[in-house]
Design an enzyme around this catalytic site. Structure first.
Site, PDB file in Angstrom:
ATOM      1  N   TRP A 357       6.770 -12.589  12.069  1.00  0.00           N
ATOM      2  CA  TRP A 357       6.739 -13.720  11.125  1.00  0.00           C
ATOM      3  C   TRP A 357       7.853 -13.600  10.094  1.00  0.00           C
ATOM      4  O   TRP A 357       8.184 -14.559   9.402  1.00  0.00           O
ATOM      5  CB  TRP A 357       5.364 -13.802  10.430  1.00  0.00           C
ATOM      6  CG  TRP A 357       5.099 -12.739   9.392  1.00  0.00           C
ATOM      7  CD1 TRP A 357       5.080 -11.391   9.605  1.00  0.00           C
ATOM      8  CD2 TRP A 357       4.831 -12.916   7.997  1.00  0.00           C
ATOM      9  NE1 TRP A 357       4.808 -10.723   8.424  1.00  0.00           N
ATOM     10  CE2 TRP A 357       4.648 -11.628   7.422  1.00  0.00           C
ATOM     11  CE3 TRP A 357       4.711 -14.023   7.168  1.00  0.00           C
ATOM     12  CZ2 TRP A 357       4.354 -11.430   6.075  1.00  0.00           C
ATOM     13  CZ3 TRP A 357       4.418 -13.821   5.810  1.00  0.00           C
ATOM     14  CH2 TRP A 357       4.247 -12.542   5.281  1.00  0.00           C
ATOM     15  N   ASP A 358       8.467 -12.428  10.021  1.00  0.00           N
ATOM     16  CA  ASP A 358       9.580 -12.194   9.103  1.00  0.00           C
ATOM     17  C   ASP A 358      10.652 -13.274   9.278  1.00  0.00           C
ATOM     18  O   ASP A 358      11.277 -13.708   8.302  1.00  0.00           O
ATOM     19  CB  ASP A 358      10.252 -10.845   9.393  1.00  0.00           C
ATOM     20  CG  ASP A 358       9.299  -9.666   9.432  1.00  0.00           C
ATOM     21  OD1 ASP A 358       8.128  -9.871   9.758  1.00  0.00           O
ATOM     22  OD2 ASP A 358       9.744  -8.549   9.159  1.00  0.00           O
ATOM     23  N   GLU A 488      -1.299  -5.230   4.852  1.00  0.00           N
ATOM     24  CA  GLU A 488      -1.869  -4.495   5.993  1.00  0.00           C
ATOM     25  C   GLU A 488      -2.640  -3.261   5.554  1.00  0.00           C
ATOM     26  O   GLU A 488      -3.162  -2.532   6.400  1.00  0.00           O
ATOM     27  CB  GLU A 488      -0.743  -4.082   6.940  1.00  0.00           C
ATOM     28  CG  GLU A 488      -0.109  -5.271   7.635  1.00  0.00           C
ATOM     29  CD  GLU A 488       1.084  -4.890   8.496  1.00  0.00           C
ATOM     30  OE1 GLU A 488       1.629  -3.785   8.302  1.00  0.00           O
ATOM     31  OE2 GLU A 488       1.471  -5.701   9.354  1.00  0.00           O
ATOM     32  N   LYS A 601      -0.040  -3.396   0.031  1.00  0.00           N
ATOM     33  CA  LYS A 601       1.225  -2.994   0.649  1.00  0.00           C
ATOM     34  C   LYS A 601       2.350  -3.958   0.273  1.00  0.00           C
ATOM     35  O   LYS A 601       3.478  -3.556   0.039  1.00  0.00           O
ATOM     36  CB  LYS A 601       1.030  -2.967   2.165  1.00  0.00           C
ATOM     37  CG  LYS A 601       2.244  -2.514   2.932  1.00  0.00           C
ATOM     38  CD  LYS A 601       1.978  -2.559   4.431  1.00  0.00           C
ATOM     39  CE  LYS A 601       3.193  -2.108   5.223  1.00  0.00           C
ATOM     40  NZ  LYS A 601       3.060  -2.352   6.654  1.00  0.00           N
ATOM     41  N   GLN A 602       2.030  -5.241   0.287  1.00  0.00           N
ATOM     42  CA  GLN A 602       3.090  -6.243   0.057  1.00  0.00           C
ATOM     43  C   GLN A 602       2.452  -7.518  -0.468  1.00  0.00           C
ATOM     44  O   GLN A 602       1.244  -7.710  -0.352  1.00  0.00           O
ATOM     45  CB  GLN A 602       3.817  -6.520   1.358  1.00  0.00           C
ATOM     46  CG  GLN A 602       2.978  -7.231   2.404  1.00  0.00           C
ATOM     47  CD  GLN A 602       3.544  -7.079   3.807  1.00  0.00           C
ATOM     48  OE1 GLN A 602       3.215  -6.127   4.500  1.00  0.00           O
ATOM     49  NE2 GLN A 602       4.366  -8.022   4.222  1.00  0.00           N
TER      50      GLN A 602
HETATM   51  C1  BGC Z   1       4.876  -5.620   7.386  1.00  0.00           C
HETATM   52  C2  BGC Z   1       4.747  -6.922   8.165  1.00  0.00           C
HETATM   53  C3  BGC Z   1       6.051  -7.169   8.869  1.00  0.00           C
HETATM   54  C4  BGC Z   1       6.453  -5.985   9.714  1.00  0.00           C
HETATM   55  C5  BGC Z   1       7.827  -6.133  10.310  1.00  0.00           C
HETATM   56  C6  BGC Z   1       5.252  -4.507   8.334  1.00  0.00           C
HETATM   57  O1  BGC Z   1       5.416  -3.308   7.629  1.00  0.00           O
HETATM   58  O2  BGC Z   1       3.671  -5.303   6.766  1.00  0.00           O
HETATM   59  O3  BGC Z   1       4.466  -7.977   7.288  1.00  0.00           O
HETATM   60  O4  BGC Z   1       5.940  -8.301   9.667  1.00  0.00           O
HETATM   61  O5  BGC Z   1       6.486  -4.823   8.922  1.00  0.00           O
HETATM   62  O6  BGC Z   1       8.787  -6.231   9.293  1.00  0.00           O
END
Ligand code: BGC
Length: 773
Positions: A357-358, A488, A601-602
């Site tokens: 999804w990035d 996550e 995490k984000q």
């Molecule tokens: C992130 C995801 C992301 C993936 C690839 C993961 O660490 O939590 O949101 O899509 O990395 O960049």
């Protein structure tokens, strides 16, 4: 945070060799040209710690997933971009000693990535165990002009001896992926040949049957004069080489120029690959190294003309943004709509080079503003073409009637992740794909995209949401159970605010686009409804019902959205109270402890506030920001950029600046202790957003481009370029205000600090801070 590399506005510089940092440096100094790429492995042998990486875009292997307890719905395969044949290899022997920096005394060492002109240079002086000193200079690049080619100029000079030197340029296809699930090699040999000054190896991937021919041709000079020395051909399994023995003279350099080519069966028939590689080799060797390098510099100058961001008065910040822009341009050029942007690009194996999804959430905005419109459109079409597989993917999970769930991780549209427990329930990715369609149309005004492709995707996504929610008799509302949000560090939660918000937004947007399309082109709309068996009345009614009755978790006392049900039950210890020695959590804590913790995490709630900022007043955004930011550990590279944009929006320029540095220097300074796996390519687009949308305050609303700039105290000025609907603008923000130069032939009106300004073709407007001119 480490400060290993030297600060320079146009270069990344490593001075002195630290083997412990070699894998990080291999990532940071990676090269690519959209078609192929590689880590900065050494040309000569290296027996120390290294991660070998040569990649050919779009060539992947579906490795059998490795799980303990298989459950229905697990993806069978984890697709990974393959470590392809090593084309950079040049083996060096001085008498009977192999040149290997892990076994030599390294007397001096300097590596430099020249981002302005797009090449990597390495100089070192080393002493072998027997005391022979050599000086080496190696320059190489992946050509932006001949994008199937790379070239290396490798010079070695004996400093204190005269004896035999053996130089062996080779191509080695007997390689494997470090992340191979079953220690399997993924390539079979098809054919190979080696002649006096050229050779090739053609390999075929197991299962997927991609074929790649990797070919080389070389010239050799001593003290500036071409040598006719005969080479000794060597062939081994998946390997060819040409061994050249020379009498080396003290102080006289021996220079090998190695031209290399990777051509793949994605673009030619397998039977033609050798002929094609021979043609490309002939073209590039006829040009010669110097011409190729001059063309490379010119191609990069053209890229920088449209992409560069200039930060005046802060070299570290300048280096950071250029590094991000450089890597993005090396990874994806938008030429080929079958390709996409892996989170690590061509810099490592992690995330398998697959699409996440990035792309939609972070990369689309960068390409929208810095490249031709077709580039972002190609990224959207990539998903459109995979819609059938997204519907199959949803079917496998029990959904029906054309509901689509796009994969979290994919190469060809099939779900292919390896981390079921985490990524499987990150269904929010479906929302980002809908949002990218909206974002593209908002930016470009290309409404035809909606009728041609967009609506079909939106309806399929909305059908998924309409089946994925549950009616709660208890609440008398719809709920969204068992999901993982962008954060996550918590899995399988109920009612993740972000997921529910983007789901409802998708439903609303789908209804809006249906309305528009019926007006704009009823016959085409009718065709679509027949094609996808869309029962308009019934399905739209269902969408509207969900929109009106969705449950969103909220805390009335704190007046914030809750990341998910029960978030406040967690022990509320802020990140600032965590000892530095315990971070990054993912490397220091058990997974069990992370999942129970409050740490994010984000950006999760904040990701939603960023996407949908117009739906919330500034106080709501501030309250949520103030609550969630102190709980966020930013252990995803995708996090600091969103925080930078929100901090800038809230006028918190100091925090915005700190987040900017973190996102832009994430890999250069190895903030998260994981750059050795590869650079965080997709988050680099987020870095660009943090300057342009954060400090530049750029937005698009009702077809109008607007800016609301803020200047960090550390900067004298900054400037960036954006393309918008045919106009090309150079925006410079300084203490005196904002100047916008229209460098195109297209007139445009933009808003700056809420006042409208006409900026005609070729003209410039100067606007004082916070006041209209
Ligand atoms: C992130 C995801 C992301 C993936 C690839 C993961 O660490 O939590 O949101 O899509 O990395 O960049």
């Amino acid at each position: 945070m480490k400060e290993y590399f030297k600060v320079d506005e146009w270069k990344i510089i490593e001075e002195g060799f630290d083997p412990h940092y070699n894998m990080v440096a291999e990532s940071v100094f990676s090269l690519g040209n959209g078609r192929m790429g590689q880590r900065a492995n050494f040309e000569e042998a290296y027996s120390g710690e290294t991660l070998q990486g040569n990649y050919v875009a779009g060539v992947y292997y579906p490795d059998k997933t490795r799980v303990g307890w298989w459950k229905n719905g697990y993806p069978e395969y984890f697709a990974k971009v393959l470590n392809a044949a090593n084309w950079i290899g040049i083996d060096i022997w001085v008498d009977d000693e192999q040149l290997d920096l892990a076994k030599c005394d390294v007397l001096s060492f300097r590596r430099e990535l020249n981002m302005k002109e797009g090449y990597l240079q390495r100089n070192f002086r080393a002493k072998t165990a027997s005391g022979k000193e050599v000086e080496v200079e190696a320059i190489r690049f992946c050509s932006m002009v001949d994008d199937e080619a790379g070239v290396i100029k490798y010079s070695i000079t004996p400093i204190n001896f005269e004896s035999e030197i053996t130089i062996t340029p080779f191509i080695d296809g007997d390689i494997m992926n470090k992340d191979s699930n079953y220690d399997e090699k993924f390539w079979d040999e098809v054919s190979k040949a080696i002649d006096a000054d050229n050779g090739y190896v053609q390999l075929r991937t197991k299962k997927t049957g991609f074929e790649v021919a990797t070919a080389m041709k070389f010239t050799i000079e001593q003290d500036g004069k071409p040598l006719e020395t005969k080479s000794n051909p060597i062939q081994k399994k998946k390997y060819i080489a040409a061994e050249i023995k020379l009498q080396a003279k003290q102080g006289q350099d021996i220079t090998l120029t190695k031209y290399a080519v990777n051509v793949s069966s994605q673009n030619y028939s397998a039977a033609d690959l050798v002929a094609r590689s021979t043609d490309v080799l002939a073209t590039i060797s006829a040009k010669g190294f110097d011409t190729m390098l001059a063309e490379q510099a010119a191609a990069w100058a053209e890229k920088w003309k449209h992409n560069d961001i200039i930060i005046e008065g802060d070299a570290a910040a300048q280096q950071g943004i250029r590094f991000n822009i450089f890597q993005l341009n090396q990874t994806y050029t938008g030429e080929d709509d079958r390709l996409n942007i892996g989170p690590k690009g061509f810099t490592g194996e992690k995330y398998g080079g697959s699409t996440y999804w990035d792309t939609e959430a972070y990369c689309v905005p960068f390409y929208l503003a810095t490249a031709e419109q077709k580039v972002a459109r190609n990224l959207l079409l990539y998903r459109y073409k995979q819609l059938g597989k997204a519907i199959d993917n949803a079917k496998l999970l029990g959904f029906k009637d054309g509901a689509a769930l796009y994969p979290m991780v994919t190469m060809d549209g099939t779900e292919c992740h390896n981390e079921w427990e985490i990524t499987f329930e990150e269904i929010h990715r479906n929302g980002a794909i809908g949002f990218a369609i909206f974002n593209y149309v908002r930016y470009t005004g290309d409404e035809a995209y909606l009728t041609d492709y967009g609506l079909e995707v939106l309806i399929a996504i909305s059908r998924f949401w309409a089946q994925r929610i549950t009616w709660s008799a208890e609440r008398q509302q719809y709920v969204m159970l068992g999901v993982t949000g962008p954060n996550e560090y918590e899995n399988n939660v109920n009612n993740n605010w972000y997921t529910s918000t983007i789901a409802v937004w998708c439903l609303k947007y789908t209804l809006e686009v249906i309305g528009k399309m019926k007006q704009a082109n009823q016959p085409k709309y009718n065709d679509l409804t027949v094609k996808i068996t869309f029962k308009e009345e019934q399905e739209c009614e269902r969408f509207a019902d969900i929109i009106g009755k969705m449950y969103f978790p909220h805390d009335d006392r704190l007046q914030i959205f809750l990341q998910q049900d029960g978030y406040l039950d967690k022990e509320q210890i802020l990140v600032k109270d965590l000892p530095a020695s315990e971070r990054p959590l993912v490397q220091k804590w058990s997974w069990d402890r992370i999942l129970r913790s409050v740490y994010i995490k984000q950006a999760d709630v904040l990701q939603g506030l960023y996407f949908f900022e117009d739906n919330y007043d500034i106080d709501t955004i501030r309250r949520n920001y103030d609550f969630y930011e102190p709980r966020t550990v930013h252990e995803s590279s995708l996090s600091p950029c969103v925080h930078a944009i929100l901090a800038a929006k809230l006028g918190d320029i100091d925090r915005a600046y700190q987040f900017y540095l973190r996102t832009s220097r994430l890999d250069i300074d190895d903030y998260n202790n994981d750059t050795e796996d590869g650079c965080h390519i997709t988050s680099m687009a987020g870095t660009w957003m943090s300057v342009v949308e954060g400090f530049g305050g750029m937005r698009v609303k009702d077809g109008v481009l607007s800016f609301n700039p803020l200047l960090p105290h550390q900067w004298r000025a900054f400037s960036f370029q954006v393309g918008f609907r045919g106009a090309l603008l150079n925006v410079r923000v300084s203490g005196d205000g904002v100047s916008i130069k229209n460098t195109s032939a297209q007139n445009i009106a933009v808003k700056v600090y809420d006042a409208s300004h006409a900026i005609n073709a070729g003209s410039e407007a100067l606007i004082k801070s916070n006041s209209a001119s």
